[in-house]
Design an enzyme around this catalytic site. Structure first.
Site: not given
Length: 359
Positions: A23, A62, A104, A186, A306, A329
């Site tokens: 997400p 999210a 999510q 969160y 990564l 990414r």
């Protein structure tokens, strides 16, 4: 068949490969009015591109269980039927491409009501579509954030129900997998960590009390989520604090609890709950946390952080460090990463007929 392109089955859902999309918020929904939280053409194009690129599982960003649960006013939500209908267009297309659609379910807690990252990410008030945030304890995330209102026991019970109602809507929207967001500082992560949870009632203090809200949410979602469909949980495996925070040992213990409560896979990330910490990032830097959970708790895991190269991803799976890899990414940079990796590794991935000339 290479490990990266082997199917993976959880309950009755088979994911065609181990290249998954985590997400990643797009902050691109309307901030208010009847279209608030509703997926747009941007969301459709964004997720459709990764599906046609061969991604086996896509976890939609999210998605807030209530308006106050959004990170920014521009987040997606799933608290009404208008949102459900718009999500159906996305899930239908993903399924047509052979990609498993997941979502999510989230509440931002004390990190809610902020501006979009490219606008600085600072907290916003009513003049910018903002609202007052809530949290386990009246502790601000950092000096920029306002002090949130401490949740009452009754409000906590209402939040558990909001997650359950959101899960029912997610099912109606066509999602095959639900993921509960318990990471990155969160709301659920705030309850888990002694750094952010200073309560003295049944939801704070001991490990058992601090995990109570998370497990209540899991139970409520699992009760309405079909037995033949998987349930994921995303966790921050450590706060990266030297003391006074959530630790990798806590995560391993918690993974066992989640498994006993019907969670099928742990999506393992780290950080986000404490400001100003130094995180030693590098290629695959979070993989060891996932590997510990898989080895010590016996719960399937997905690794993130990564992971960029096909050979790197293949090695993580071949070494038994994870059951799948989540590329964030890298999939933003290259929606067809899975197709390219399959070509490099000699694996197979579905290619739409319209793209057959690219094989």
């Amino acid at each position: 068949m290479t490990p990266l392109f082997e199917p993976f089955t959880l309950r009755d859902v088979t994911i065609p490969n181990r290249v998954w999309m985590p997400p990643m918020c797009q902050y691109s929904a309307a901030p208010e009015g009847p279209e608030a939280g509703v997926p747009t053409d941007w969301h459709f194009a964004h997720y459709a591109a990764r599906a046609t690129g061969g991604t086996g599982l896509i976890v939609v960003e999210a998605t807030a269980v209530s308006p106050e649960g959004r990170i920014t006013p521009y987040d997606l939500g799933i608290w009404n039927d208008r949102q459900v209908e718009a999500f159906r267009r996305i899930t239908r297309f993903l399924a047509e491409q052979g990609t498993v659609p997941a979502i999510q379910l989230a509440h931002a807690g004390r990190k809610a009501s902020t501006e979009r990252p490219w606008k600085g990410g600072a907290p916003v008030g009513p003049e910018a579509h903002g609202w007052d945030s809530v949290a386990p304890s009246a502790l601000a995330f950092d000096e920029r954030h306002p002090v949130p209102a401490e949740l009452t026991a009754g409000q906590i019970e209402d939040l558990v129900e909001q997650f359950a109602v959101a899960a029912r809507r997610a099912l109606a929207a066509g999602f095959e997998i639900a993921e509960i967001h318990g990471a990155h500082g969160y709301l659920i992560n705030e309850f888990l960590s002694p750094h952010s949870n200073h309560r003295t009632d049944a939801y704070g203090g001991s490990y058992e009390n601090r995990t109570r809200f998370a497990l209540d949410v899991v139970d409520a979602v699992r009760a309405v989520w079909p037995d033949d469909k998987p349930l994921f949980f995303r966790v921050s495996a450590t706060d990266w604090l030297h003391e006074g925070g959530w630790t990798a040992d806590d995560t391993v213990r918690f993974a066992g609890d989640l498994r006993a409560h019907g969670v099928d896979l742990l999506d393992v990330s780290t950080g986000g709950n404490a400001s100003g910490v130094r995180i030693p990032t590098g290629p695959g830097y979070q993989v060891p946390f996932a590997a510990r959970v898989r080895d010590e708790a016996g719960l399937p895991v997905a690794a993130v952080g990564l992971i960029t190269e096909a050979e790197q991803a293949e090695k993580i799976l071949a070494n038994g460090e994870a059951d799948a890899v989540l590329l964030g990414r890298e999939l933003l940079r290259n929606p067809s990463w899975a197709r390219h990796a399959a070509r490099e590794l000699g694996g197979e991935v579905r290619v739409p007929d319209q793209y057959h000339r690219s094989v």
